[in-house]
Design an enzyme around this catalytic site. Structure first.
Site, PDB file in Angstrom:
ATOM      1  CB  SER A 298      -0.699   0.118   1.467  1.00  0.00           C
ATOM      2  OG  SER A 298      -0.146   0.305   2.276  1.00  0.00           O
ATOM      3  CG  ASP A 299       1.707   6.055  -1.127  1.00  0.00           C
ATOM      4  OD1 ASP A 299       2.232   5.947  -0.174  1.00  0.00           O
ATOM      5  OD2 ASP A 299       1.422   6.314  -2.001  1.00  0.00           O
ATOM      6  CE1 TYR A 300       4.651   7.569   6.067  1.00  0.00           C
ATOM      7  CE2 TYR A 300       2.063   8.820   6.330  1.00  0.00           C
ATOM      8  CZ  TYR A 300       3.048   8.005   7.469  1.00  0.00           C
ATOM      9  OH  TYR A 300       3.255   8.885   7.963  1.00  0.00           O
ATOM     10  CB  THR A 301      -1.777   5.635   6.200  1.00  0.00           C
ATOM     11  OG1 THR A 301      -1.852   7.136   5.695  1.00  0.00           O
ATOM     12  CG2 THR A 301      -0.594   5.476   6.952  1.00  0.00           C
TER      13      THR A 301
END
Length: 753
Positions: A298-301
């Site tokens: 995933s990207d950040y959060t």
């Protein structure tokens, strides 16, 4: 199992998607689907430990550089070590330092429940300690081999600093220059984006993924992030499936085809479904159609952000939707650790789904050689030896020079003489801190060469150089313009370095107006009023809408953010030690309101043709043309194109035809020309772009010399995506150009049988 597809497999009904996976280079790198060692680990792991293998976290204990993500609550080294020993993380990112990395890895392989090694990742976008031009600037070289070389050099430095996985390259096709992340990619063209995506993956990963100086590449952001509405970061991408497949997916496929084993899901939603939870995107297309054999992070959060999207009800629901969609690793949110075990026990996530994700992660770690050599790329000797090498510094200067685009040179103002009296003016002319540019996560500021330093080195000890800032990047300076005007009046020529600061480009830096900031524009107007000839060097991470004194300056160069060797490269071009050879990978609009703006648009039923603009597809204030079009770039010599021919008027079956043109150097200096091949499908079942790039060719010509440049066209080059998702060419007539830009040249006609 190898990449061989047997007759027995076909007779047993092996799916085409399974066969495509087995034949892919990525599959060859990760090896068998079921490896005995990995299967034993999966069988022995608890649900909590499996969740840990699917969770990666920031490494605040080893951060060395400017922040590139939202603020974090810093964890102590002791906390990080406890989490590793408990098997609650698969790796760490954006921290460097071999000694600390070795200690963390020691905890993993000596105290972790199954001795599974960590993976250390980082945002290495355009270099490590030696920074190269930002990817958009480097794309202006139109030289994918140069990008392979700089990615290779970046991999050497990153791995020397303890990084094994880079969150790069960004391969989003970006067609709205208001978007701040345009700077990270290769621009607006899909074909060019494919060439640079493949080149950068090859550079990062090298020939042997287990080598000490190899890093795992991570093409991002999958998918359609470059199409966010309004050019606003994190926004919706509302695009047809045909456009997704025609424009945005091919660079990813090009990266996977050369062996990329990871990809990052994008923040945006497409047609209402966030990419992180998009099963159609991450499973049906990515793994089923593309045969991707690696892992998705995933990207950040971004998994947690599906709650704010209104797509997930809460943390557990976000985990269900992300993991079931095919997002293997959760970055930073901690949601997989917090909720996955209970979700499996309650039946909301199948154990098979978890095991599949864990298997992908472990296979990639195995492909990197981490099980056999967990301390790979954690070598204290290399950390001291393989950073800021002379060859890397020389390459940074070469790449910077080749990235510069000469937009305008009225009266042959450039190149300047090193004996001229020059007023070098602008907010960044002496500022080392702004030289690395945006998304330089680990720069060595001290080694950066400013424009002032570069000019002084080129002009020698007798340099007649007046220096003035004039203003700040986005604010005036008291008395700044007056001092700059005085410097200009004392000089023969002005070299004005203006544009964006590093903070104005990159993630979360969308701009409503892609213009020169008002204080800098005011500075330019005041300098133009002195009557001195002015050379404008633009620093920027996107195409800009130029106006007033900047637009009217006799000489303008697009210099982007050139990295460590900025000053030397600028001086090399300005004083003629090297001639500019770059070409625009993005179209410069006449005004910000034209965005999104790109050369390969479809024509309308009322195209703006002829002298009468009434009742046409147009704005009231400007024409539909670019100020400077995609592919544009001048040099200190001139090229003439003539004699475009085709080897045959009809392209039949699976054959090919050759398209060629004569290119002559009509100038007085040596010329490096970048010839470009464009095609247009004149009548099709779906309206087609006015032109599409299909090839580039570099050639060097001495004054008076000419050479014939040739391109090969096949049926595949004329194909497009149809509503049923199939890609094929339709018979009919095509226009073909060999030209120096996307708006130049006279077409020749061919027919596809």
């Amino acid at each position: 199992m190898t990449g061989h597809v047997s007759r027995r497999m076909l007779l047993k009904g092996a799916s085409l998607s399974a066969i495509s996976i087995m034949l892919s280079p990525a599959f060859a790198r990760v090896g068998p689907v079921r490896d005995a060692r990995i299967e034993r680990l999966i069988a022995a792991m608890t649900l909590e430990e499996k969740a840990g293998q699917l969770s990666i976290f920031s490494d605040p204990s080893r951060v060395d550089g400017p922040p590139v993500n939202p603020g974090l609550v810093a964890q102590s080294m002791a906390t990080v070590q406890r989490e590793i020993a408990a098997g609650r993380m698969t790796g760490l990112y954006n921290g460097i330092g071999v000694a600390a990395g070795r200690e963390l890895q020691r905890v993993a392989v000596e105290q972790g429940p199954h001795r599974i090694p960590l993976i250390f990742a980082g945002d290495v976008i355009h270099g490590m300690k030696t920074t190269f031009p930002v990817p958009l600037g480097e794309a202006a070289s139109f030289d994918p081999e140069l990008a392979r070389r700089t990615a290779r050099a970046a991999a050497v430095e990153a791995s020397a600093k303890g990084i094994q996985w880079v969150f790069a390259p960004m391969v989003d096709v970006a067609r709205d220059q208001r978007w701040g992340r345009v700077v990270e990619g290769a621009g607006e063209d899909t074909w060019l984006g494919c060439q640079f995506a493949a080149a950068r993956v090859r550079g990062f990963q090298g020939d042997d993924l287990t080598a000490e100086d190899s890093v795992l590449a991570c093409p991002k952001h999958f998918a359609g992030y470059g199409a966010v509405m309004g050019g606003m970061d994190y926004n919706t991408a509302d695009i047809p499936e045909t456009t997704l497949r025609e424009t945005h997916l091919p660079p990813f496929k090009a990266a996977f085809d050369v062996g990329a084993l990871s990809t990052m899901a994008s923040f945006n939603d497409i047609a209402g479904v966030p990419s992180t939870g998009n099963h159609h995107l991450l499973t049906d297309i990515l793994r089923g159609e593309m045969g991707f054999a690696g892992l998705v992070v995933s990207d950040y959060t971004a998994d947690a952000e599906m709650i704010a999207h209104g797509f997930a009800a809460d943390g557990p629901d976000a985990v269900v939707k992300a993991l079931n969609a095919g997002c293997d690793i959760s970055m930073q949110s901690g949601l997989y650790n917090a909720h996955l075990p209970a979700l499996v026990r309650s039946g909301r996530i199948a154990m098979k789904t978890v095991d599949t994700a864990v298997r992908r992660v472990l296979r990639v770690k195995q492909a990197l050689g981490l099980f056999d050599n967990p301390y790979r790329s954690l070598d204290l000797a290399r950390e001291a030896r393989d950073v800021r090498l002379p060859a890397a510094i020389a390459l940074a200067r070469e790449a910077a020079v080749k990235s510069v685009v000469l937009l305008k040179n009225d009266g042959d103002l450039l190149p300047l003489s090193t004996t001229a009296k020059i007023a070098l003016i602008g907010p960044c002319v002496s500022d080392k801190g702004d030289m690395p540019g945006p998304w330089a996560s680990f720069p060595d500021f001290a080694s950066c060469v400013t424009p002032e330093a570069g000019f002084r080195a080129a002009m020698g000890p007798t340099a007649r150089l007046e220096i003035a800032r004039g203003c700040d990047y986005e604010a005036p300076l008291a008395g700044g313009i007056a001092r700059a005007v005085a410097a200009a009046k004392a000089a023969d020529v002005i070299v004005l370095v203006i544009g964006e600061s590093a903070r104005m480009s990159g993630e979360a830096q969308a701009r409503v107006e892609i213009t020169i900031p008002a204080p800098q524009q005011a500075l330019a107007e005041a300098l133009a009023a002195t009557g001195r000839p002015m050379v404008v060097l633009l620093r920027h991470g996107r195409a800009l809408a130029l106006s007033g004194a900047v637009r009217n300056a006799p000489a303008i160069l697009a210099t982007w953010f050139l990295g460590s060797e900025t000053g030397h490269a600028m001086a090399d071009i300005v004083f003629g030690a090297a001639a500019p050879q770059g070409r625009l990978p993005v179209s410069f609009p006449q005004a910000s309101g034209q965005e999104p703006f790109f050369y390969d648009h479809r024509t309308t039923g009322r195209p703006q043709l002829g002298a009468d603009p009434a009742w046409k597809a147009r704005y009231r204030e400007v024409t539909t043309e670019a100020l400077y079009p995609f592919g544009h770039g001048l040099s200190y010599a001139t090229a003439r194109y003539s004699g475009t021919t085709v080897s045959a008027p009809i392209l039949a079956g699976d054959g090919a035809i050759t398209v060629s043109a004569l290119v002559s150097n009509t100038g007085k200096r040596r010329l490096h020309e970048v010839a470009q091949l464009y095609v247009h499908d004149k009548v099709a079942s779906l309206t087609q772009p006015v032109r599409v790039l299909k090839g580039i060719s570099h050639l060097d010509l001495d004054p008076g010399q000419r050479a014939r440049v040739a391109f090969t066209l096949t049926r595949a080059d004329l194909a497009f995506v149809h509503p049923d998702a199939r890609r094929f060419a339709e018979p009919g007539a095509f226009d073909v150009w060999v030209a120096p830009s996307s708006v130049a040249g006279i077409p020749v006609s061919i027919v596809l049988d």
